[in-house]
Design an enzyme around this catalytic site. Structure first.
Site, short mmCIF file in Angstrom:
data_model
loop_
_atom_site.label_atom_id
_atom_site.label_comp_id
_atom_site.label_asym_id
_atom_site.label_seq_id
_atom_site.Cartn_x
_atom_site.Cartn_y
_atom_site.Cartn_z
N ASP A 392 1.00 -1.33 -0.01
CA ASP A 392 0.01 0.13 0.15
C ASP A 392 0.75 1.07 -0.14
O ASP A 392 2.13 1.28 0.28
CB ASP A 392 -0.99 -0.05 1.23
N GLU A 395 2.51 4.80 -4.36
CA GLU A 395 2.67 5.72 -5.43
C GLU A 395 4.07 6.36 -5.59
O GLU A 395 4.57 6.65 -6.64
CB GLU A 395 1.61 6.55 -5.59
N ASP A 476 -9.06 3.30 -2.78
CA ASP A 476 -10.37 3.73 -2.11
C ASP A 476 -11.48 4.34 -2.83
O ASP A 476 -11.66 5.58 -2.87
CB ASP A 476 -9.60 4.65 -1.16
O1 MIG Z 1 -4.15 6.06 4.38
O2 MIG Z 1 -3.95 1.09 5.68
O3 MIG Z 1 -6.09 2.05 0.06
O4 MIG Z 1 -7.01 -0.16 1.66
O5 MIG Z 1 -7.04 0.09 4.33
C1 MIG Z 1 -4.86 4.78 4.30
C2 MIG Z 1 -5.08 1.71 5.49
C3 MIG Z 1 -4.03 3.84 4.06
C4 MIG Z 1 -5.00 2.92 1.95
C5 MIG Z 1 -5.44 1.85 1.33
C6 MIG Z 1 -6.63 1.08 2.02
C7 MIG Z 1 -6.14 0.91 3.62
C8 MIG Z 1 -5.66 1.93 4.18
N1 MIG Z 1 -4.72 2.86 3.45
#
Ligand code: MIG
Length: 785
Positions: A392, A395, A476
């Site tokens: 996660d 980017e 999201d």
């Molecule tokens: O700033 O890890 O897209 O699936 O639950 C949010 C927490 C960070 C973004 C991800 C989402 C995840 C969440 N993350």
């Protein structure tokens, strides 16, 4: 402002490449195969020596292609067996032609490069042919067809994105152009910030532009979409066979934050007999958001917990963020610092910024030694028994202030920050779009090295070729009806960009879903190649049973359907691993000559046989469905509908409009609570009269033994003429042997008189289904009646 090419002054052939000299600037056109052509521009005359970041095989690895070069009337014509490239000499402009002489991918202004001091941009303008439409482009919002849009390729954590927003997390500069009798693809082999403009700026012209690097693009001729996707697969790679368990249902939430909660969740799935294979651990399992650590209070005994869950048929996937916490007491930080694993600014300082672990540093995954190192760090999770890795924030997303102070400004790594492997140093601006892919590659390779079984990686960001390492989810989204609608073309366009293993958060990530929305989302979600429910930490419960018994029953029914269809899903993944074929396909993929399918964004084909038309509006109990030419069987009523037809589907909440194409052979297995609960004791084949073939693929579902030949295939064929139906089951071939099982044939759409010709079979006259039971001895079988 761009410079345009002038007249060609000389040309020269070297092997499969034709070089054009335009009085300084040079163009290279290389035939890699008879259908894959690479075009490059060197404004100063010398081609960049840097390798391509995402292309798997080097140009030299393609065998020679028979090529013919002719010159007439101020034109050079370079022909392969499948197409010709006509080059207008003054000025230099390139047009492709199919064998019938139809032009495609034709230059208008042609290749251009920046005329502005200090800006290194490149561009290329092409004509939009009458009736041409544009698809792919990676992760997009809006409809399926992107004609008329301007699309950016720059991996971005687009907070609270919605329909119409651009860009998103994944950047894939790949496009599929389609009109009747002719599809071709383009891959813009450039990792910089780039754009496709599909006639938004200038109607009738489409352009690709990048803010740096070379103008370097591949044209992949079809004429069918399937051949274009095979070509993408050849140059960008395909998804390796996933482990079977990863095709089961995944349950996630931000976060199942303690051992007790995770155990309770698992028990609830089994108690309620809702199939599920995987539970995802979001960021709260970590110790202060430090990657590869556990919060000892919430998870005192990860190996014990995971071992127990494995007994119950659950795998665990753990999230790993890209930012590494700055904390001298934290081993990953200390070790990474010592070994120079983190991205460093030009002034020698380590680049840092704020994410979940507060002030953090960022590994440079473009460097092989960093990927190796990161893969080693995963060992701790693997030792605890974790089966897959979820990447996660890659980017990457970086904030200017701690989250405790509101986060400040959301940005990414500064574009002028140095990055890149030894001997190929560059700046973040060039490799930004590769950050997610590099992280996923590190995760995949580490998992493979350490487990020797098929890895499962899930990533939010990625570049073209991400399919080689990872599944992708669409970030999201929101618990809103228009987001469910958007999910359909979003996943289809990902598939058309070469990335088949995709899904959206079922139910929506932000905000609370209501039961009806959740039920409808699950009906589609159960058919998504990657099927996972997930939701934000501030939402109410979103588990399949959280909305009352009616919605729970719907979730159970559709997830059971997914599990029954696993042999079909698995075979579709085998197909994509070999040919880049999308698992979830738009209608036009199978019916490219039917222009009525070109604008349909809200229907999908799962493989060649199953057509689904998800309901994405509240209170809707009926929806229009387009069924292309041929016969279709209504999944629920067994009624035969003859296409092409616009049909009104009856769709009460319990029903996802679902149709099977005549000629289908659908393999399935008995209900299970998880993929490896027991060896399926029956292989069922649902056969729908018509003409069709299908090859079933089977192996052990988790190891790499298939790479050494341990798999088997069975070919099925249905043939229908005026009087007779012929069913041929080929002998099983290959060295993998499924455990002993029965074979159940269910032949649909059979009339009484015809059924009477097979007296040994059972006949259900109400549903017109003929059933036969055999031992599945692998010897094959023929039926004609
Ligand atoms: O700033 O890890 O897209 O699936 O639950 C949010 C927490 C960070 C973004 C991800 C989402 C995840 C969440 N993350």
């Amino acid at each position: 402002m761009y410079n345009q090419l002038n007249a060609i002054q000389s040309h020269q052939r070297a092997g499969n490449t034709l070089f054009l000299d335009c009085g300084g600037p040079r163009v290279a056109i290389t035939a890699l195969t008879e259908k894959i052509i690479r075009v490059r521009l060197a404004p100063q005359g010398s081609f960049n020596a840097r390798r391509s970041w995402a292309i798997t095989p080097p140009d030299e690895s393609f065998p020679p292609v028979p090529l013919e070069l002719t010159e007439k009337n101020g034109r050079l014509v370079l022909s392969t067996a499948a197409l010709s490239i006509q080059i207008n000499c003054a000025p230099c402009r390139i047009t492709f032609h199919d064998l019938e002489g139809r032009p495609f991918c034709a230059d208008t202004d042609g290749l251009g490069w920046s005329a502005v001091e200090g800006f290194q941009g490149v561009t290329c303008a092409k004509r939009i042919e009458p009736g041409e439409n544009f698809y792919g482009f990676g992760e997009r919002t809006g409809r399926l067809n992107q004609l008329g849009q301007r699309l950016t390729n720059w991996a971005t954590d687009h907070h609270r994105y919605g329909p119409g927003d651009d860009p998103l997390y994944i950047a894939i500069p790949v496009c599929l152009a389609l009109r009747p009798q002719g599809a071709y693809g383009v891959f813009l082999n450039n990792t910089w910030h780039s754009c496709f403009d599909l006639g938004a700026f200038r109607p009738g012209t489409w352009t690709m532009e990048a803010e740096g690097g070379e103008l370097d693009y591949y044209v992949i001729y079809g004429p069918t979409p399937a051949e274009v996707l095979a070509g993408f697969g050849q140059i960008l790679g395909t998804t390796p066979l996933p482990p079977l368990w990863a095709l089961g249902y995944h349950q996630s939430r931000w976060s199942y934050g303690s051992e007790a909660q995770v155990r309770e969740l698992a028990a609830e799935f089994r108690r309620r007999r809702i199939p599920c294979d995987v539970i995802h651990l979001d960021i709260d399992y970590m110790d202060g958001y430090r990657d590869f650590t556990w919060n000892a209070e919430r998870f005192p005994d990860p190996p014990g917990m995971i071992a127990d869950l494995k007994q119950a048929g659950f795998r665990l996937v753990a999230i790993v963020d890209s930012g590494v916490k700055i904390d001298p007491a934290y081993e990953v930080y200390r070790d990474g610092l010592e070994r120079h694993m983190f991205i460093q600014c030009a002034n020698g300082e380590i680049f840092h910024g704020f994410v979940w672990p507060d002030d953090s540093v960022f590994p440079d995954y473009t460097r092989p030694e960093v990927r190796q190192w990161w893969g080693e760090k995963q060992q701790r999770l693997i030792d605890a028994g974790i089966s897959g890795i979820w990447n996660d924030m890659n980017e990457p997303t970086v904030f200017t202030l701690p989250f405790s102070q509101g986060g400040g400004q959301q940005k990414t790594i500064d574009p002028d920050t140095p990055q890149g492997p030894e001997g190929e140093r560059t700046f973040h601006a060039e490799v930004h779009n590769l950050y997610g892919s590099g992280m996923a590659q590190a995760s995949y390779e580490g998992l493979r090295r350490h487990t020797q079984t098929r890895p499962f990686v899930l990533t939010r960001s990625g570049y073209a070729g991400i399919q080689r390492w990872s599944a992708c989810w669409m970030g999201d989204n929101m618990a809103r009806w228009d987001h469910l609608e958007m999910a359909i073309p979003q996943l289809l366009n990902m598939g058309l960009s070469g990335v088949p293993f995709v899904g959206t958060d079922i139910g929506g990530f932000f905000d609370n879903a209501e039961g009806e929305l959740f039920a409808r989302w699950m009906q589609f979600g159960a058919l998504m190649p990657f099927s996972r429910g997930h939701s934000h930490t501030e939402t109410g419960p979103h588990e399949p049973w959280a909305f009352g018994p009616r919605v729970e029953a719907i979730c159970r029914e559709y997830l059971q359907l997914r599990y029954r269809l696993l042999p079909y899903f698995y075979t579709l993944f085998w197909e994509t691993s070999r040919c880049g074929t999308p698992v979830l396909r738009p209608l036009f993929y199978e019916y490219p000559d039917d222009a009525a399918t070109y604008q349909i964004h809200d229907q999908v084909l799962l493989g060649p046989w199953l057509l689904a038309a998800p309901v994405y509006q509240p209170g809707q109990e009926q929806r229009p469905v387009y069924l292309p030419a041929g016969e279709w069987y209504d999944w629920w009523t067994e009624k035969v509908i003859v296409g092409p037809i616009q049909h009104a589907a009856h769709a009460p909440l319990e029903r996802l409009p679902l149709y099977v194409r005549a000629g289908a052979i659908l393999p399935s297995r008995p209900d299970t609570n998880y993929t490896e609960e027991r060896h399926p004791d029956t292989l069922t084949l649902d056969i729908y009269p018509g003409n069709g073939t299908f090859t079933l693929y089977e192996d052990d579902g988790h190891s790499f033994d298939y790479e050494r030949g341990q798999f088997c295939t069975t070919r099925y064929q249905v043939l229908q003429d005026e009087t007779n139906l012929k069913i041929e089951i080929g002998a099983r071939s290959g060295s993998y042997h499924p455990s002993p099982r029965g074979l159940l044939l269910r032949i649909h759409g059979i009339e009484k008189q015809q059924a009477d010709r097979l007296p040994t079979a059972d006949y259900d006259s109400a549903r017109r289904i003929l059933t036969l039971q055999r031992e599945d001895d692998g010897q094959g079988l023929q039926l004609e009646f």
